[in-house]
Scaffold this motif. Structure first.
Motif, PDB file in Angstrom:
ATOM      1  N   ILE A 103       0.719  -1.220  -0.111  1.00  9.19           N
ATOM      2  CA  ILE A 103       0.015   0.020   0.091  1.00  9.19           C
ATOM      3  C   ILE A 103       1.012   1.146  -0.002  1.00  9.19           C
ATOM      4  N   ALA A 104       2.072   1.456   0.527  1.00  6.59           N
ATOM      5  CA  ALA A 104       2.899   2.519   0.935  1.00  6.59           C
ATOM      6  C   ALA A 104       3.510   2.677  -0.538  1.00  6.59           C
ATOM      7  N   HIS A 105       3.954   1.768  -1.242  1.00  9.26           N
ATOM      8  CA  HIS A 105       4.539   1.720  -2.530  1.00  9.26           C
ATOM      9  C   HIS A 105       3.385   2.288  -3.389  1.00  9.26           C
ATOM     10  N   ALA A 106       2.224   1.871  -3.612  1.00 11.22           N
ATOM     11  CA  ALA A 106       1.085   2.210  -4.305  1.00 11.22           C
ATOM     12  C   ALA A 106       1.008   3.943  -3.938  1.00 11.22           C
ATOM     13  N   LEU A 107       0.931   4.357  -2.888  1.00 13.28           N
ATOM     14  CA  LEU A 107       0.404   5.546  -2.521  1.00 13.28           C
ATOM     15  C   LEU A 107       1.587   6.619  -3.051  1.00 13.28           C
ATOM     16  N   GLU A 108       2.860   6.211  -3.166  1.00 10.42           N
ATOM     17  CA  GLU A 108       3.908   7.050  -3.663  1.00 10.42           C
ATOM     18  C   GLU A 108       3.822   6.804  -5.466  1.00 10.42           C
TER      19      GLU A 108
END
Length: 281
Positions: free
Chosen positions: A172-177
């Motif tokens: 999720i963190a990677h997707a947000l960036e």
């Protein structure tokens, strides 16, 4: 062992509607779980009709580092004039009949010069016309639509998403960036600024909120030692908890559904050893 993904939500304007309708679009005082889960789903590239059960199971919390200032935006839509176009009479035989006499009496070019008074604005009572079968407005005359929209100005929040699977939070963190779809903070006119994914910490949301310093505000770092409010999801019926209807069930436009969850409001005391932010503001 649980882990917490911290998400920074800051922008010049945010709007977290809780009970919005067309004429009055409110904003909650803080991000809702439904909106944040929708933000994550968009970043992951999901369609609105896709299931969100896995994301909805994330434990949610939000810390109001800078609550922001409510801003009211007043809109008046429609009820003016606009030049008659060919499509206005081709697509709606009622308009053609209404302007036939005045068009015949008009001198010079009709299209682009002949004005239709009171026909500009959002159509109301849309239905299939019994003659042409096309969708038309049930009212030829369109009165002004007055809308009221609320925003939070210069607000900054820290959201915590808690889960046992650290790998899931990393995804999720990677997707947000690196989002696969456009992201916004509650409304399409409110894009986020700077870094969203702000690290993953071990423990619970309450512990993560304590271990991270306040976000810098519009005027820079806040050295005052304030104790911000936080709202953290809790077990149903927990002591001191209250209900809120923002647990997402479905984002399908034809069947958008929310359920009730429980949360506890608390003051957060930032630990002296709390870490600083390594973000792009």
């Amino acid at each position: 062992m649980t882990h917490v993904l911290l998400v920074r939500l800051a922008a010049p304007l945010q709007s977290w509607g809780a009970a919005s309708r067309f004429s009055h679009r409110d904003t909650h005082s803080r991000p809702t779980k439904s909106a944040v889960i929708g933000l994550c789903a968009a970043a992951l590239g999901r369609d609105r009709t896709d299931p969100v059960d896995d994301l909805a199971r994330l434990v949610f919390g939000v810390r109001a580092d800078h609550p922001g200032t409510p801003v009211r935006d007043y809109h008046s839509v429609g009820a003016g004039k606009y030049p008659l176009r060919p499509r206005d009479v081709i697509t709606d035989h009622r308009r053609a009949a209404a302007v036939a006499k005045s068009m015949d009496a008009a001198e010079g070019p009709g299209f682009g010069h002949h004005e239709l008074a009171g026909w500009y604005g959002a159509p109301k009572k849309i239905a299939a016309d019994p003659v042409s079968g096309t969708l038309v407005s049930g009212e030829l005359s369109r009165t002004a639509l007055i809308t009221e929209r609320w925003y939070l100005s210069d607000a900054a929040f820290v959201v915590g998403l808690q889960h046992e699977d650290e790998g899931r939070l990393e995804e999720i963190a990677h997707a947000l960036e690196h989002p696969k779809q456009l992201l916004w903070l509650g409304r399409k006119s409110c894009p986020p600024s700077g870094t969203l994914a702000a690290g993953i910490l071990p423990g619970t949301i309450a512990e993560a909120f304590t271990a991270k310093r306040l976000l810098p505000g519009p005027d820079g770092p806040d050295p005052s030692g304030r104790r911000p409010w936080a709202w953290i999801q809790s077990a149903p019926g927990a002591r001191g908890a209250s209900q809120i209807n923002d647990q997402p069930v479905s984002f399908d436009p034809t069947l958008r559904t929310h359920a009730t969850r429980w949360e506890t409001r608390t003051r957060v005391t930032i630990a002296p050893t709390a870490s600083e932010w390594d973000i792009i503001p």
